[in-house]
Design a protein around this motif. Structure first.
Motif, short mmCIF file in Angstrom:
data_model
loop_
_atom_site.label_atom_id
_atom_site.label_comp_id
_atom_site.label_asym_id
_atom_site.label_seq_id
_atom_site.Cartn_x
_atom_site.Cartn_y
_atom_site.Cartn_z
N SER A 39 0.87 -1.18 0.00
CA SER A 39 0.00 0.00 0.00
C SER A 39 0.90 1.23 0.00
CB SER A 39 -0.90 0.00 1.24
OG SER A 39 -0.13 0.27 2.41
N TRP A 41 1.94 2.77 2.34
CA TRP A 41 2.88 2.65 3.44
C TRP A 41 4.25 2.15 3.00
CZ3 TRP A 41 3.10 4.44 8.23
CH2 TRP A 41 1.93 4.85 8.87
N THR A 60 -2.74 4.12 -2.92
CA THR A 60 -2.92 2.69 -2.66
C THR A 60 -3.80 2.14 -3.77
OG1 THR A 60 -2.72 2.90 -0.26
CG2 THR A 60 -3.89 0.97 -1.09
N HIS A 64 -6.19 -3.13 -2.37
CA HIS A 64 -5.09 -3.16 -1.42
C HIS A 64 -5.33 -2.18 -0.27
CE1 HIS A 64 -3.44 -4.96 -5.04
NE2 HIS A 64 -2.42 -5.40 -4.36
N GLY A 65 -4.68 -2.44 0.84
CA GLY A 65 -4.77 -1.54 1.98
C GLY A 65 -6.20 -1.16 2.29
N GLU A 178 -0.74 -4.36 6.54
CA GLU A 178 -1.29 -3.91 5.26
C GLU A 178 -1.53 -5.10 4.32
OE1 GLU A 178 -1.99 -0.33 4.28
OE2 GLU A 178 -2.19 -0.76 6.42
#
Length: 275
Positions: A39, A41, A60, A64-65, A178
């Motif tokens: 993500s 992150w 993202t 995802h995430g 994540e």
């Protein structure tokens, strides 16, 4: 450290993508593109170190995430279309694209199909192809047998094998969390899309200046894989990080940010196509 703001953008089909934004408004736009199971992150170590010359965005991807999880749309071309729609929604006319892992496939599709929107391309630990990798068949078999909830061991074990240098435990825990957010069907559909696509063809027709960053201790991507990218994209420059593994932007974020900033400066220099 640079302040990171969390926002959201609605892209094609009404899909909402969270994204992180960091840096100074007047800086060169840089859009970071993550790979399968990650993500925004994944780029937090880079975003918090951005210099004044860069303005970063890290969306993202769908599924995802904390992004929306539509029932379909998980081929490389789908992710690329989302990325172009993201640029439109956020109002980025032209940007430097930075792709890591399979996010580099998405980035290079956009670079090849929308060269007017892309000033340059940076590929960090990106495969030229996937089907030829010894571990791909085994991974695909495991992924296709997944069911929800995805086991923690499935996402935790591979992380320990992609790093050659110590990384902050907090980042590892965050990335595990994540990856656990990704439903089994998204794992399956995304990997299937990557294996069905002609990834070598996504390297053709890229005319924008390109920088490849690769760790020489990457057990998944051999040097020959990076050479295939160099051979396909004319004028590409390779930066080899000695002693680094697959996720060099986690292991050496300061150096990666510095290299991206230098690359961006070279692109902005009048009459220059590469730094």
């Amino acid at each position: 450290m640079t302040v990171i703001s969390l926002k959201s953008a609605v892209v094609r089909g009404g899909v909402t993508l969270p994204y992180a934004e960091a840096g100074y408004p007047g800086g060169t736009p840089v859009v970071f593109v993550h790979g399968l199971s990650d993500s925004w992150w994944s780029f937090e170590p880079l975003l918090q170190r951005l210099p004044a010359s860069l303005h970063g965005y890290a969306p993202t991807q769908r599924g995802h995430g904390d992004a929306d999880r539509p029932p379909d749309g998980y081929t490389p071309e789908d992710f690329a279309s989302d990325l172009v729609s993201f640029l439109d929604t956020v109002g980025i006319e032209r940007t430097l694209l930075v792709g890591s892992s399979t996010g580099g496939v998405t980035a290079r599709i956009v670079a090849g199909s929308h060269p007017d929107r892309i000033s340059g391309l940076v590929l960090i630990g990106v495969p030229a192809t996937l089907a030829d990798k010894p571990t791909t068949a085994e991974m695909n078999e495991t992924v296709q047998s997944l069911s929800d909830p995805v086991p923690r061991a499935f996402v935790e074990t591979p992380l320990s094998g992609i790093m050659a240098r110590p990384v902050a435990r907090g980042l590892i825990e965050t990335m595990i969390d994540e990856r656990l957010k990704v439903p089994a069907r998204v794992w399956k559909d995304t990997l299937h899309g990557l294996l069905e696509a002609d990834l070598a063809a996504t390297l053709a027709g890229i005319l924008v200046p390109t920088l490849v960053i690769w760790g020489d201790q990457d057990d998944f991507l051999p040097r020959s894989d990076q050479q295939a990218i160099l051979d396909a994209i004319h004028g590409t420059r390779l930066l080899t990080y000695e002693g680094a593994g697959n996720v060099v932007h986690w292991e050496q974020p300061e150096r990666v940010v510095a290299d991206i900033a230098a690359f961006a400066t070279g692109l902005a220099r009048p009459g220059s196509s590469t730094p």
